[in-house]
Design a protein around this motif. Structure first.
Motif, mmCIF file in Angstrom:
data_model
loop_
_atom_site.group_PDB
_atom_site.id
_atom_site.type_symbol
_atom_site.label_atom_id
_atom_site.label_comp_id
_atom_site.label_asym_id
_atom_site.label_seq_id
_atom_site.Cartn_x
_atom_site.Cartn_y
_atom_site.Cartn_z
ATOM 1 N N LEU A 1 83.859 2.687 -6.153
ATOM 2 C CA LEU A 1 85.148 2.120 -5.606
ATOM 3 C C LEU A 1 85.786 1.048 -5.911
ATOM 4 C CD1 LEU A 1 84.071 3.000 -1.840
ATOM 5 C CD2 LEU A 1 85.979 4.254 -3.048
ATOM 6 N N ALA A 2 85.109 0.328 -6.824
ATOM 7 C CA ALA A 2 85.806 -0.953 -7.259
ATOM 8 C C ALA A 2 87.128 -1.053 -7.696
ATOM 9 C CB ALA A 2 84.911 -1.470 -8.340
ATOM 10 N N ARG A 3 87.827 -2.014 -7.038
ATOM 11 C CA ARG A 3 89.230 -2.603 -7.487
ATOM 12 C C ARG A 3 89.188 -3.880 -8.205
ATOM 13 N NH1 ARG A 3 92.184 1.269 -4.425
ATOM 14 N NH2 ARG A 3 90.880 2.857 -3.889
ATOM 15 N N LYS A 4 90.282 -4.230 -8.736
ATOM 16 C CA LYS A 4 90.614 -5.555 -9.342
ATOM 17 C C LYS A 4 90.173 -6.724 -8.388
ATOM 18 C CE LYS A 4 94.099 -3.812 -12.669
ATOM 19 N NZ LYS A 4 95.524 -4.066 -13.179
ATOM 20 N N THR A 5 90.871 -6.682 -7.298
ATOM 21 C CA THR A 5 90.619 -8.067 -6.287
ATOM 22 C C THR A 5 89.361 -7.510 -5.319
ATOM 23 O OG1 THR A 5 92.201 -6.975 -4.854
ATOM 24 C CG2 THR A 5 92.901 -8.613 -6.424
ATOM 25 N N TRP A 6 88.321 -7.531 -5.953
ATOM 26 C CA TRP A 6 87.084 -6.766 -5.264
ATOM 27 C C TRP A 6 85.880 -7.794 -5.562
ATOM 28 C CZ3 TRP A 6 86.258 -2.412 -2.367
ATOM 29 C CH2 TRP A 6 84.893 -2.021 -2.199
ATOM 30 N N ASP A 7 85.333 -8.029 -4.277
ATOM 31 C CA ASP A 7 83.995 -8.756 -4.538
ATOM 32 C C ASP A 7 82.904 -7.908 -3.630
ATOM 33 O OD1 ASP A 7 82.788 -11.679 -4.916
ATOM 34 O OD2 ASP A 7 82.417 -11.170 -2.812
ATOM 35 N N TYR A 8 82.043 -7.622 -4.317
ATOM 36 C CA TYR A 8 80.905 -6.734 -3.426
ATOM 37 C C TYR A 8 79.499 -7.599 -3.476
ATOM 38 C CZ TYR A 8 77.417 -3.099 -2.427
ATOM 39 O OH TYR A 8 76.293 -2.883 -1.842
ATOM 40 N N ASP A 9 78.831 -7.514 -2.539
ATOM 41 C CA ASP A 9 77.639 -8.167 -2.371
ATOM 42 C C ASP A 9 76.551 -7.183 -2.058
ATOM 43 O OD1 ASP A 9 75.610 -10.421 -2.125
ATOM 44 O OD2 ASP A 9 75.786 -10.096 0.099
ATOM 45 N N PRO A 10 75.534 -6.963 -2.870
ATOM 46 C CA PRO A 10 74.554 -6.009 -2.577
ATOM 47 C C PRO A 10 73.619 -6.303 -1.601
ATOM 48 C CG PRO A 10 74.034 -7.132 -4.755
ATOM 49 C CD PRO A 10 75.274 -7.526 -4.336
ATOM 50 N N VAL A 11 73.524 -7.436 -1.260
ATOM 51 C CA VAL A 11 72.225 -7.800 -0.205
ATOM 52 C C VAL A 11 72.874 -7.465 1.167
ATOM 53 C CG1 VAL A 11 71.022 -9.733 0.956
ATOM 54 C CG2 VAL A 11 71.197 -9.610 -1.628
ATOM 55 N N SER A 12 74.085 -8.084 1.480
ATOM 56 C CA SER A 12 74.691 -7.689 2.670
ATOM 57 C C SER A 12 75.345 -6.382 2.751
ATOM 58 C CB SER A 12 75.756 -8.689 3.158
ATOM 59 O OG SER A 12 76.694 -8.539 2.111
ATOM 60 N N GLN A 13 75.650 -5.742 1.841
ATOM 61 C CA GLN A 13 76.280 -4.348 1.588
ATOM 62 C C GLN A 13 77.551 -4.507 2.027
ATOM 63 O OE1 GLN A 13 73.724 -1.223 3.271
ATOM 64 N NE2 GLN A 13 73.136 -0.773 1.010
ATOM 65 N N THR A 14 78.126 -5.612 1.783
ATOM 66 C CA THR A 14 79.824 -5.566 1.998
ATOM 67 C C THR A 14 80.614 -5.860 0.947
ATOM 68 O OG1 THR A 14 79.240 -8.349 2.289
ATOM 69 C CG2 THR A 14 79.209 -7.098 4.450
ATOM 70 N N ALA A 15 81.801 -5.682 1.122
ATOM 71 C CA ALA A 15 82.880 -5.770 -0.052
ATOM 72 C C ALA A 15 84.145 -6.311 0.694
ATOM 73 C CB ALA A 15 83.355 -4.526 -0.644
#
Length: 213
Positions: free
Chosen positions: A57-71
């Motif tokens: 799903l990643a977009r240009k203005t995208w910040d994903y954190d795998p620990v919290s599973q939040t984007a």
């Protein structure tokens, strides 16, 4: 016809913004929600988003954190950071929930540090940190097993404690129900409780307590 309707006025109405719980949604459904947000020029917080779906799903203005599973879509909050909230995790295994709370706060422009591995099995670890914890206006406490950390913190600090029972545990503590019961049954005043594993809900509660200060 779309199967989602976004509540873009929620932040103005309640103080906490619209967020998307991704658990139970398909990639196509989440992608459609992201398209709606981008078309409207809105920032958006997504929770319970697994790494595989995030990569798709990643977009240009995208910040994903795998620990919290939040984007976070659209970047962090632009307004000055609010402070006064602390997050306390009993064990290292509780850090995903702590990170979910921290990321939710950051999305809303609130800075919060995490104090981890201070469970009551080694009470000296908590006491080493207690003076710094007493500086916070609100504390989010996360613990599994028997959930003793909640009552101990509420008995040692002036801040209201938001207890987040963690599903970490086994035997009678499996799934977090024992920690939930301990939080609900605590005799320590000034302690409130959210659902098991609900770091997002705890952060939203803390934001409402803190207000605009």
């Amino acid at each position: 016809m779309t199967d989602h309707r976004m509540d873009w006025d929620r932040g103005a109405r309640t103080g906490t913004s619209e967020a998307v719980l991704c658990d139970g949604k398909s990639v196509d459904q989440i992608a459609a929600i992201l398209d709606t947000a981008e078309a409207a020029g809105k920032r958006l917080l997504l929770t319970r988003l697994c790494a595989d779906m995030a990569a798709t799903l990643a977009r240009k203005t995208w910040d994903y954190d795998p620990v919290s599973q939040t984007a976070i879509l659209g970047g962090m909050a632009a307004q000055p950071m609010r402070t006064g909230i602390g997050i306390v995790a009993a064990g290292t295994s509780d850090l995903p929930i702590a990170a979910e709370a921290q990321r939710t706060l950051a999305f809303h422009g609130a800075e919060a540090s995490i104090t981890s591995d201070v469970g009551v099995a080694g009470l000296w670890r908590l006491m080493d940190e207690i003076e710094s914890l007493r500086q916070h206006r609100i504390l989010i406490a996360i613990a599994g097993m028997e959930g003793a950390l909640f009552s101990v913190l509420a008995g040692l600090t002036r801040a209201p404690i938001i207890a987040v029972p963690s599903p970490v545990g086994y035997g009678v503590a499996r799934g977090g129900r024992l920690a939930l019961d301990a939080a609900l049954g605590s005799c320590a005043p000034g302690l409130v409780t959210v659902n098991i594993g609900n770091g997002f809900g705890a952060a939203c509660a803390a934001l409402r307590m803190l207000g605009d200060r």
